[in-house]
Scaffold this motif. Structure first.
Motif, PDB file in Angstrom:
ATOM      1  N   PRO A  33      -1.258   4.259   5.725  1.00 17.92           N
ATOM      2  CA  PRO A  33      -2.125   5.400   6.063  1.00 17.92           C
ATOM      3  C   PRO A  33      -1.429   6.696   5.681  1.00 17.92           C
ATOM      4  O   PRO A  33      -0.248   6.894   5.990  1.00 17.92           O
ATOM      5  N   VAL A  34      -2.148   7.568   5.010  1.00 20.47           N
ATOM      6  CA  VAL A  34      -1.545   8.836   4.569  1.00 20.47           C
ATOM      7  C   VAL A  34      -2.214  10.055   5.183  1.00 20.47           C
ATOM      8  O   VAL A  34      -1.653  11.149   5.148  1.00 20.47           O
ATOM      9  N   CYS A 136     -10.595   3.424   6.474  1.00 19.41           N
ATOM     10  CA  CYS A 136     -10.766   2.428   7.518  1.00 19.41           C
ATOM     11  C   CYS A 136     -10.348   3.022   8.855  1.00 19.41           C
ATOM     12  O   CYS A 136      -9.239   3.555   8.980  1.00 19.41           O
ATOM     13  N   GLN A 137     -11.252   2.965   9.833  1.00 18.51           N
ATOM     14  CA  GLN A 137     -11.003   3.449  11.187  1.00 18.51           C
ATOM     15  C   GLN A 137     -10.541   4.905  11.209  1.00 18.51           C
ATOM     16  O   GLN A 137      -9.701   5.301  12.006  1.00 18.51           O
ATOM     17  N   GLY A 138     -11.113   5.707  10.309  1.00 17.32           N
ATOM     18  CA  GLY A 138     -10.824   7.131  10.292  1.00 17.32           C
ATOM     19  C   GLY A 138      -9.604   7.531   9.511  1.00 17.32           C
ATOM     20  O   GLY A 138      -9.307   8.716   9.391  1.00 17.32           O
ATOM     21  N   LEU A 139      -8.877   6.540   8.953  1.00 13.99           N
ATOM     22  CA  LEU A 139      -7.672   6.834   8.195  1.00 13.99           C
ATOM     23  C   LEU A 139      -7.895   6.585   6.717  1.00 13.99           C
ATOM     24  O   LEU A 139      -8.684   5.712   6.337  1.00 13.99           O
ATOM     25  N   LEU A 140      -7.205   7.349   5.882  1.00 16.17           N
ATOM     26  CA  LEU A 140      -7.186   7.114   4.446  1.00 16.17           C
ATOM     27  C   LEU A 140      -5.943   6.294   4.128  1.00 16.17           C
ATOM     28  O   LEU A 140      -4.816   6.711   4.408  1.00 16.17           O
ATOM     29  N   TRP A 141      -6.167   5.101   3.547  1.00 17.57           N
ATOM     30  CA  TRP A 141      -5.083   4.178   3.246  1.00 17.57           C
ATOM     31  C   TRP A 141      -4.857   4.149   1.735  1.00 17.57           C
ATOM     32  O   TRP A 141      -5.808   4.166   0.952  1.00 17.57           O
ATOM     33  N   VAL A 142      -3.597   4.096   1.356  1.00 12.28           N
ATOM     34  CA  VAL A 142      -3.224   4.060  -0.058  1.00 12.28           C
ATOM     35  C   VAL A 142      -2.334   2.845  -0.303  1.00 12.28           C
ATOM     36  O   VAL A 142      -1.394   2.583   0.457  1.00 12.28           O
ATOM     37  N   TRP A 143      -2.654   2.096  -1.361  1.00  9.33           N
ATOM     38  CA  TRP A 143      -1.812   0.991  -1.832  1.00  9.33           C
ATOM     39  C   TRP A 143      -0.752   1.597  -2.739  1.00  9.33           C
ATOM     40  O   TRP A 143      -1.062   2.388  -3.629  1.00  9.33           O
TER      41      TRP A 143
END
Length: 496
Positions: A33-34, A136-143
């Motif tokens: 999450p960023v 997802c669930q209000g967070l921005l996720w980065v691979w």
């Protein structure tokens, strides 16, 4: 001495399971999450860091957040200094190259003609480096890897989410997210939240008392250690109203702390820490309250469980985060200076440190010893100026649209209060002057003595002066409170 020896033997027994090695933890093949999506300004790109890499996140024309390496392929300037255009592309503000959501270059305005532009744009070297993203669930996720293979691998792994938020139950109440860049490493964040013994001491006055609540307890493992899935411990004994209290470490970024009440309710602290650069991490966290069968919500964490505006939660979080911030910043520097392994450098005779020891052993034996930074940056030196450690603007406010809007409103209200004070003062002066003029005129008309000129001003004057003072105080207090958006200093010696 026998008790101490026995405890140390128990510590060693607790970590012997690490002798059976799984595959080494892959730091780059993970979701991190960023940002909290609702706190971002969608009209502009945002510079961030992940595992030592400079990245930029921005929202495209389909309202999806994207992530690129923060580097234009043309002349290597930061794309975060560019613009999000009305057509949903990201424009480099140096030479106006534009990129679509996949990183493809869609416009090179300095080209000789359309054919030349198309030829240059078809070259893979014209593309920005794109990383997979998801909300997802209000967070921005980065691979944290790029390319077609990374895209496929990212679809095979799920982020470390909060399961209770997935079923849509009305028994589950999520409180607001908080986000903060912290001047200590990811490992020291995880070590800290794996250590409930510090809470009533370090957070004295908010959660417990350093004099009454620093008590003995044990920590027992409830989920065995796994390279990919982490481990969990429970506290025993617990408070009378707590049936079970579990700390669950889920690598690479999640610590889930669950307190299950005897009445059936649950308090879940969802804590995330993303390794951004050496000596720094980005923390995101929220509380999740699960009602019991009678529909009663459990108490939240201190006063943070009370209903309040999001910006106020963010401002008050400094009261909590800064209580152990200096400890962790300096602790990391001391360990680095000693050039020794963690377990050899510390003295941990009590069972309260079992989970911390297990975490450090997991990091050493299963995760390559630490975060594999993509940059060559070394650990920054110890920050001697504590005011810089307590900086809130750089570590939060400038990245949070909610707090920026609140700060603007505070500044407007402060200015209005000072204007109102000036107006009231002017009205008071006018009222007093007019009253004095009437008295002078009346005295001249009646040819009375000058004693009438020494009478006190009229009531309206005092109301005006009192209002001026009140508005001035309000303006000053608003300005003073708004300082918390910039800096919040804390010292344990003064926390009685």
């Amino acid at each position: 001495m026998a008790t101490e020896t026995s405890l140390q033997e128990n510590m060693r027994d607790a970590v012997e399971q690490f002798q059976q090695q799984e595959e080494v933890f892959q730091w780059t093949k993970q979701w991190y999450p960023v940002a909290v999506v609702d706190f971002l300004d969608p009209s502009r790109p945002h510079a961030m860091q992940l595992l030592g890499k400079d990245i930029v996140v921005w929202r495209d024309g389909t309202n999806k957040w994207r992530c690129f390496e923060d580097c234009c392929p043309h002349r290597l300037v930061p794309l975060s200094e560019g613009r999000v255009e009305s057509d949903g592309t990201l424009l480099c503000a140096y030479h106006a190259w534009r990129f679509d959501s996949q990183g493809n270059c869609v416009h090179i305005p300095q080209s000789q003609n359309k054919q030349t532009e198309a030829k240059h744009r078809s070259n893979l070297r014209s593309c920005a480096v794109a990383y997979p993203t998801q909300e997802c669930q209000g967070l921005l996720w980065v691979w944290s890897e790029s390319g077609s293979q990374a895209e496929q691998e990212s679809q095979l792994r799920s982020p470390r989410i909060i399961p209770e938020l997935e079923n849509g139950s009305d028994k589950v109440v999520q409180l607001s997210w908080n986000v903060r860049d912290l001047p200590y490493g990811w490992d020291f964040f995880m070590e800290n939240v794996a250590d409930p013994a510090h809470v009533p001491v370090s957070h004295h006055g908010i959660i417990g008392s350093r004099y009454k609540d620093a008590k003995y307890y044990d920590m027992n493992i409830v989920r065995n250690v796994s390279t990919q899935e982490g481990f969990s411990f429970e506290i025993t004994p617990t408070a009378p109203n707590i049936e079970q209290a579990v700390h669950d470490f889920q690598p690479p970024c999640h610590m889930r702390i669950v307190s299950s009440n005897t009445d059936g309710g649950k308090l879940i602290l969802a804590l995330y820490a993303t390794p951004t650069r050496p000596g720094w991490c980005r923390h995101m966290g929220c509380q999740v309250l699960v009602k019991n069968d009678a529909g009663q919500k459990p108490k939240g964490l201190g006063f943070f469980g009370l209903p309040m505006p999001i910006w106020l939660i963010h401002v008050l979080s400094s009261l909590f985060l800064h209580q152990d911030l200096v400890f962790l910043h300096y602790q990391q520097k001391i360990l680095d200076r000693r050039k020794d392994k963690w377990l050899n450098a510390v003295y941990t005779p009590n069972p309260q440190d079992k989970m911390v020891i297990t975490f450090r052993q997991w990091l050493e034996t299963r995760a390559g010893g630490g975060v594999p930074w993509m940059s060559q940056d070394s650990l920054p030196s110890k920050e001697e100026d504590k005011q810089k450690l307590f900086d809130v603007w750089t570590t939060h406010t400038q990245h949070c649209q909610v707090c920026q809007d609140a700060l603007k409103n505070f500044n407007r209200l402060s200015v209005l209060a000072y204007i109102a004070a000036a107006v009231c003062l002017l009205v008071g002066v006018i009222v007093d002057a007019r009253a004095m003029a009437v008295k002078v005129a009346l005295a001249n008309f009646q040819q009375t003595s000058g004693s009438i000129l020494t009478t006190i001003p009229p009531t309206a004057f005092w109301w005006a002066i009192g209002s001026a003072i009140l508005f001035a105080i309000v303006g000053y207090q608003l300005k003073r409170f708004s300082r918390l958006f910039y800096i919040y200093e804390f010292e344990h010696a003064r926390n009685d």
